[in-house]
Design an enzyme around this catalytic site. Structure first.
Site, PDB file in Angstrom:
ATOM      1  N   THR A 186       0.854  -1.197   0.000  1.00 13.93           N
ATOM      2  CA  THR A 186       0.000   0.000   0.000  1.00 13.93           C
ATOM      3  C   THR A 186       0.881   1.236   0.000  1.00 13.93           C
ATOM      4  OG1 THR A 186      -0.036  -0.028   2.379  1.00 13.93           O
ATOM      5  CG2 THR A 186      -1.886  -1.061   1.280  1.00 13.93           C
ATOM      6  N   GLU A 331      -6.215  -2.961  -0.965  1.00 17.33           N
ATOM      7  CA  GLU A 331      -6.703  -4.056  -0.115  1.00 17.33           C
ATOM      8  C   GLU A 331      -7.911  -4.775  -0.722  1.00 17.33           C
ATOM      9  OE1 GLU A 331      -5.762  -1.094   0.820  1.00 17.33           O
ATOM     10  OE2 GLU A 331      -4.818  -1.087   2.797  1.00 17.33           O
ATOM     11  N   LYS A 439     -13.242  19.333  10.519  1.00 18.02           N
ATOM     12  CA  LYS A 439     -14.300  19.387  11.519  1.00 18.02           C
ATOM     13  C   LYS A 439     -14.453  20.818  12.014  1.00 18.02           C
ATOM     14  CE  LYS A 439     -16.287  15.974  14.400  1.00 18.02           C
ATOM     15  NZ  LYS A 439     -16.144  15.040  15.474  1.00 18.02           N
ATOM     16  N   TRP A 444     -18.917  18.116  10.099  1.00 18.50           N
ATOM     17  CA  TRP A 444     -17.955  17.751   9.056  1.00 18.50           C
ATOM     18  C   TRP A 444     -18.156  18.585   7.792  1.00 18.50           C
ATOM     19  CZ3 TRP A 444     -17.939  11.652   8.905  1.00 18.50           C
ATOM     20  CH2 TRP A 444     -17.290  11.185  10.062  1.00 18.50           C
TER      21      TRP A 444
HETATM   22  P1  AMP Z   1      -4.834   2.839  -2.954  1.00 17.44           P
HETATM   23  O1  AMP Z   1      -4.925   1.637  -2.124  1.00 17.44           O
HETATM   24  O2  AMP Z   1      -3.481   3.461  -2.969  1.00 17.44           O
HETATM   25  O3  AMP Z   1      -5.368   2.594  -4.314  1.00 17.44           O
HETATM   26  O4  AMP Z   1      -5.750   3.957  -2.291  1.00 17.44           O
HETATM   27  C1  AMP Z   1      -7.104   3.708  -1.997  1.00 17.44           C
HETATM   28  C2  AMP Z   1      -7.778   4.988  -1.589  1.00 17.44           C
HETATM   29  O5  AMP Z   1      -7.843   5.893  -2.703  1.00 17.44           O
HETATM   30  C3  AMP Z   1      -9.213   4.821  -1.187  1.00 17.44           C
HETATM   31  O6  AMP Z   1      -9.353   4.356   0.135  1.00 17.44           O
HETATM   32  C4  AMP Z   1      -9.757   6.228  -1.381  1.00 17.44           C
HETATM   33  O7  AMP Z   1      -9.437   7.069  -0.291  1.00 17.44           O
HETATM   34  C5  AMP Z   1      -9.001   6.706  -2.583  1.00 17.44           C
HETATM   35  N1  AMP Z   1      -9.840   6.558  -3.790  1.00 17.44           N
HETATM   36  C6  AMP Z   1      -9.773   5.605  -4.741  1.00 17.44           C
HETATM   37  N2  AMP Z   1     -10.685   5.826  -5.712  1.00 17.44           N
HETATM   38  C7  AMP Z   1     -11.363   6.943  -5.366  1.00 17.44           C
HETATM   39  C8  AMP Z   1     -12.455   7.686  -5.936  1.00 17.44           C
HETATM   40  N3  AMP Z   1     -13.012   7.347  -7.096  1.00 17.44           N
HETATM   41  N4  AMP Z   1     -12.894   8.767  -5.262  1.00 17.44           N
HETATM   42  C9  AMP Z   1     -12.335   9.152  -4.083  1.00 17.44           C
HETATM   43  N5  AMP Z   1     -11.320   8.499  -3.508  1.00 17.44           N
HETATM   44  C10 AMP Z   1     -10.823   7.406  -4.126  1.00 17.44           C
END
Ligand code: AMP
Length: 542
Positions: A186, A331, A439, A444
């Protein structure tokens, strides 16, 4: 009583075997690091993957050994997807944008035995070779003619020499579908990256779900160009899905700027692409400035961070390219939701359709989700009640590699760290990352909403909204803006843009203009970096 059906494990090798047998002549086209365009077919890819599987065995790679890759999207990387996982080893795709110290950390953590790399990443290999504990074999993904004589890596192996010296007689082994297939770390904005270890079963189930009509609607009639890197959650599973349905594949290699992508879209008649919003910004800027049209592209998947409605509008209304707004996480293999319509949206108003597409979408089959309040009670699906988003499913992790960070689950659900609401039709909308939430006076404020509005302004290239300390309200929003090159915009004009678009108290208190907004290794805005930068910022009335 058991059913009486064949016991055939779901294995990644079956994907390339299927693509060879049923779509053997379909092309895979790659822009190479060497500078030219390479073309061959699924049949060729399968043959070379079998040769590579034999070569891996000869290098001493055994069942469950990890094999690292530091490479762009291209045919050799695709061969490794199948040769490594198909032979029972574990593919570890490494993000080259990480710092070399982090690369050493994850290569050691995953216990990579070998690292395959594209020549563009030779400087990384020079920085890490000799430092990695288990990776002693380094393979340059090129031929001897392109290998620089002064590469300086002792014992460096050349990819094409491995292939040339290996037989293509190879039977893919059959093992449990629970067997580990690949590992991805990650992006982890804080602390060390954590490994997500996928299985053959989770990968195959995810592959089925993303190909479905209400996911990406991928088929043998598509020409698919994944811009999303093969080092970022297996390019969202697209190389596997392309094999499952027999799409023609086009890999952009290192050419991710708007001009290079556009040329490839047109020359290969691409119908579908996928990537993060920052990539599409570059492409849109190029087609807008050159007054170009897309002659074949009809849809694109945008995810990884929120897709601003202005971008959806630009693609759909300006260029006739349908946007599939999607959300997911490393994940989750990674696709969780895709914003596709239900039948009644087609008969409804354009405004209602826009509202659907601004959301992150409905779950793909195999994902279950819910939003909960701070006490863990499920919130109603009313499109308003925001809370922590939890997910579960057979392609979602139950623990990180080596149990790093302990048990991540809450009563069998994985907490995503996102804050979201779900509407009555099951369309989810992310309002924030929980750590990015602002906040104000106990309420929020959704930073993604405020950013989307800012990015709808014609002078704004990118915008991030962060919380800044406030003596009365605790926190208030500060809008950080990167202007488009040459564009004029001041604080008052930016703030006036919010009038009538949000409740007054949501309007940012101030605007800070910056040269560029920092991006992380996967193209996401690094808001923690901005929060650090503006930690002592004094808002006008504070
Ligand atoms: P990663 O594991 O690096 O792909 O990051 C995942 C995170 O990216 C998610 O938990 C979100 O916070 C963010 N994310 C992915 N797709 C979107 C989306 N379409 N809109 C907003 N946030 C997103």
């Amino acid at each position: 009583m058991n059913g009486l059906m064949m016991q055939m494990p779901l294995l990644i090798s079956s994907l390339i075997r299927h693509a060879d047998r049923h779509h053997g002549d379909t092309e895979i086209v790659s822009r190479r690091v060497e500078g030219d365009i390479h073309r061959y077919t699924y049949r060729d890819c399968h043959r070379r993957a079998r040769q590579m599987a034999n070569a891996l065995a000869r290098l001493g790679i055994r069942d469950s050994d990890a094999v690292g890759t530091i490479a762009w999207n291209g045919y050799r990387h695709m061969e490794l997807y199948f040769a490594v996982s198909g032979s029972g080893a574990v593919l570890h795709t490494v993000n080259p944008r990480l710092h070399p110290d982090q690369i050493v950390y994850i290569a050691d953590h995953a216990e990579d035995k070998a690292i395959f790399f594209d020549l563009s990443f030779l400087p990384i290999i020079k920085a890490i070779a000799g430092r990695t504990r288990t990776a002693k074999i380094f393979v340059a993904m090129t031929d001897a003619a392109h290998l620089p004589a002064d590469h300086g890596i002792p014992g460096l192996v050349c990819y094409e020499d491995l292939i040339a010296g290996a037989s293509d007689a190879y039977e893919w082994p059959v093992f449990s579908e629970e067997h580990a297939s690949s590992i991805c770390y990650t992006s982890g904005t804080t602390g060390n990256p954590k490994g997500v270890l996928y299985s053959h079963r989770s990968t195959l189930l995810h592959t089925y779900s993303i190909a479905l009509p209400d996911s990406l609607n991928l088929s043998a009639r598509d020409v698919l160009l994944p811009v999303v890197p093969m080092f970022h959650v297996n390019a969202w599973g697209l190389p596997y899905a392309a094999c499952m349905v027999g799409s023609k594949l086009v890999y952009p290699g290192p050419g991710l700027d708007g001009k290079s992508l556009y040329e490839l879209f047109e020359s290969e008649q691409v119908t579908l692409s996928a990537g993060v919003p920052t990539v599409w910004q570059g492409l849109l800027a190029h087609v807008e400035s050159q007054k170009l049209r897309f002659s074949s592209m009809n849809r694109t998947v945008i995810g990884g961070s929120a897709c601003p409605p202005a971008m959806i509008h630009a693609f759909q209304d300006g260029y006739g390219v349908q946007v599939l707004h999607a959300w997911g996480m490393t994940e989750m293999s990674p696709v969780g939701t895709v914003a596709t319509f239900k039948a009644r949206h087609l008969a409804g108003s354009a405004a209602a359709r826009n509202a659907v597409q601004a959301r992150q979408g409905r779950v793909v089959f195999g994902v279950d989700m819910k939003v909960v309040d701070p006490e863990g009670r499920e919130l109603p699906w009313d499109g308003k009640s925001s809370g922590d988003l939890l997910v579960r499913g057979p392609a979602i992790l139950h623990s990180y590699f080596k149990n790093e960070g302990g048990d991540p689950l809450e009563e069998g659900w994985f907490p995503t760290g996102d804050v979201a609401n779900i509407d009555a039709d099951g369309y989810m909308q992310i309002t924030d990352r929980s750590k990015d939430v602002i906040k104000s006076g106990g309420e929020w404020i959704g930073s993604i909403d405020l950013e989307n509005i800012a990015m709808g302004h014609p002078a704004v290239a990118m915008a991030a909204c962060i919380a800044v300390k406030h003596p009365k309200w605790d926190e208030r929003p500060l809008l950080v803006v990167q202007k488009k090159p040459g564009a004029e915009l001041d604080r008052e004009q930016m703030l006036a843009w919010y009038e009538g678009k949000v409740a007054n108290w949501w309007t940012p208190d101030d605007v800070a203009f910056v040269e560029s907004i920092p991006l992380g290794a996967t193209g996401k805005m690094l808001k923690n970096r901005l929060r650090e930068q503006f930690r002592d910022y004094r808002l006008p009335d504070a």
